[in-house]
Design a protein around this motif. Sequence first.
Motif, PDB file in Angstrom:
ATOM      1  N   SER A  56      36.175  49.176  44.585  1.00 17.66           N
ATOM      2  CA  SER A  56      37.818  49.125  45.237  1.00 17.66           C
ATOM      3  C   SER A  56      37.549  48.282  46.229  1.00 17.66           C
ATOM      4  CB  SER A  56      37.877  50.074  45.333  1.00 17.66           C
ATOM      5  OG  SER A  56      36.426  50.830  46.784  1.00 17.66           O
ATOM      6  N   GLU A  87      39.032  56.068  30.905  1.00 24.93           N
ATOM      7  CA  GLU A  87      40.406  56.489  32.242  1.00 24.93           C
ATOM      8  C   GLU A  87      39.382  55.902  32.739  1.00 24.93           C
ATOM      9  OE1 GLU A  87      41.954  59.212  35.186  1.00 24.93           O
ATOM     10  OE2 GLU A  87      41.346  60.525  33.198  1.00 24.93           O
ATOM     11  N   ASN A  88      38.306  55.952  32.693  1.00 22.79           N
ATOM     12  CA  ASN A  88      36.944  55.280  33.643  1.00 22.79           C
ATOM     13  C   ASN A  88      36.712  53.568  33.107  1.00 22.79           C
ATOM     14  OD1 ASN A  88      36.544  57.196  35.095  1.00 22.79           O
ATOM     15  ND2 ASN A  88      35.111  58.118  34.136  1.00 22.79           N
ATOM     16  N   TRP A  90      39.638  52.209  31.790  1.00 24.93           N
ATOM     17  CA  TRP A  90      40.701  51.385  31.717  1.00 24.93           C
ATOM     18  C   TRP A  90      40.450  50.543  33.603  1.00 24.93           C
ATOM     19  CZ3 TRP A  90      44.937  50.271  28.702  1.00 24.93           C
ATOM     20  CH2 TRP A  90      46.339  50.053  29.734  1.00 24.93           C
ATOM     21  N   LYS A  91      40.560  51.373  34.987  1.00 29.74           N
ATOM     22  CA  LYS A  91      40.101  51.053  35.923  1.00 29.74           C
ATOM     23  C   LYS A  91      38.879  49.873  36.636  1.00 29.74           C
ATOM     24  CE  LYS A  91      40.353  56.138  37.597  1.00 29.74           C
ATOM     25  NZ  LYS A  91      39.211  56.937  38.038  1.00 29.74           N
ATOM     26  N   HIS A  94      40.727  46.656  33.067  1.00 29.32           N
ATOM     27  CA  HIS A  94      42.721  46.020  33.559  1.00 29.32           C
ATOM     28  C   HIS A  94      42.212  45.991  34.929  1.00 29.32           C
ATOM     29  CE1 HIS A  94      46.608  46.793  34.271  1.00 29.32           C
ATOM     30  NE2 HIS A  94      46.159  46.233  32.770  1.00 29.32           N
ATOM     31  N   ASP A  95      42.239  47.480  35.437  1.00 28.58           N
ATOM     32  CA  ASP A  95      42.524  47.777  36.780  1.00 28.58           C
ATOM     33  C   ASP A  95      41.888  46.929  38.018  1.00 28.58           C
ATOM     34  OD1 ASP A  95      44.086  50.151  36.130  1.00 28.58           O
ATOM     35  OD2 ASP A  95      43.354  51.495  36.879  1.00 28.58           O
ATOM     36  N   LEU A  96      40.739  46.905  37.601  1.00 28.55           N
ATOM     37  CA  LEU A  96      39.925  46.404  38.349  1.00 28.55           C
ATOM     38  C   LEU A  96      39.818  44.682  38.138  1.00 28.55           C
ATOM     39  CD1 LEU A  96      37.958  45.637  41.071  1.00 28.55           C
ATOM     40  CD2 LEU A  96      36.101  45.982  39.201  1.00 28.55           C
ATOM     41  N   ASP A  99      43.134  44.081  40.217  1.00 30.72           N
ATOM     42  CA  ASP A  99      43.514  43.669  41.470  1.00 30.72           C
ATOM     43  C   ASP A  99      42.955  42.746  42.320  1.00 30.72           C
ATOM     44  OD1 ASP A  99      44.049  46.158  41.806  1.00 30.72           O
ATOM     45  OD2 ASP A  99      42.518  47.363  41.220  1.00 30.72           O
TER      46      ASP A  99
END
Length: 237
Positions: A56, A87-88, A90-91, A94-96, A99
């Motif tokens: 993060s 779900e993890n 995807w984090k 995708h999400d990382l 970001d």
Amino acid sequence: MAANSAIVFGSTGLVGSYILTNLLSTGPYTPVTTISRRAPKPSSPALNAIVDADVSKWPAALTGLSPAPHVAFSAIGTTRAAAGGLENQWKIDHDLNVDVARAAKQAGVKTFVFISSAGSDGLLATSFPYSKMKKGVETTVKELDFDHGIIVRPGLILGEREQGRFLEGLAMAAVRGLGFLGFKDSVAQDAEVIARAAIKASQLADEGKAPSKFWVLSPKDIIRLGRTEWEHKEETK
């Protein structure tokens, strides 16, 4: 913004590690910064390795670089099993990546290169979670409107991973057999060839030779740029 520098995310993974080693050995960008959970294997006076297990914090680490890198390569990726569920995954996938792309734009990075997947286009992009992840990142890169957004879409990635994947191993064995029929290149590409294609595309963009501002590399493009037109052909698999 540093006119001749690069940053690599995913530098300890299969394709990312080849992006890093080829950047350090061929020298198109200096210095090269990495941000990763663990230290990359290569060492070089041109390498600035930032290690932080807390992913993060990676976007802030990028925006905190001064001067900002000229080009960013993202080969961030994991598997559902390694992440501990969809779900993890995807984090990370995708999400990382999203970001990091947003942080790169904020920092002033001119060219963003994302290692995606051939399945991110067409029917797969609406049917399979993995393809949806990749397509979502591609869409973000396009919307951020970098001077150049480069999407690399390989098929099956050939190479030796630190942690083997049983089903992927079976698929690679089958694909290698297609080499005798002349079909392998359209189905799968070697990790180093993919990495070199990503680097070559970024250089062409710098030279004003990219075919478009948002450039998608197909498996055919990967073979051409990463093997056929790679300057150091004698080293290529």
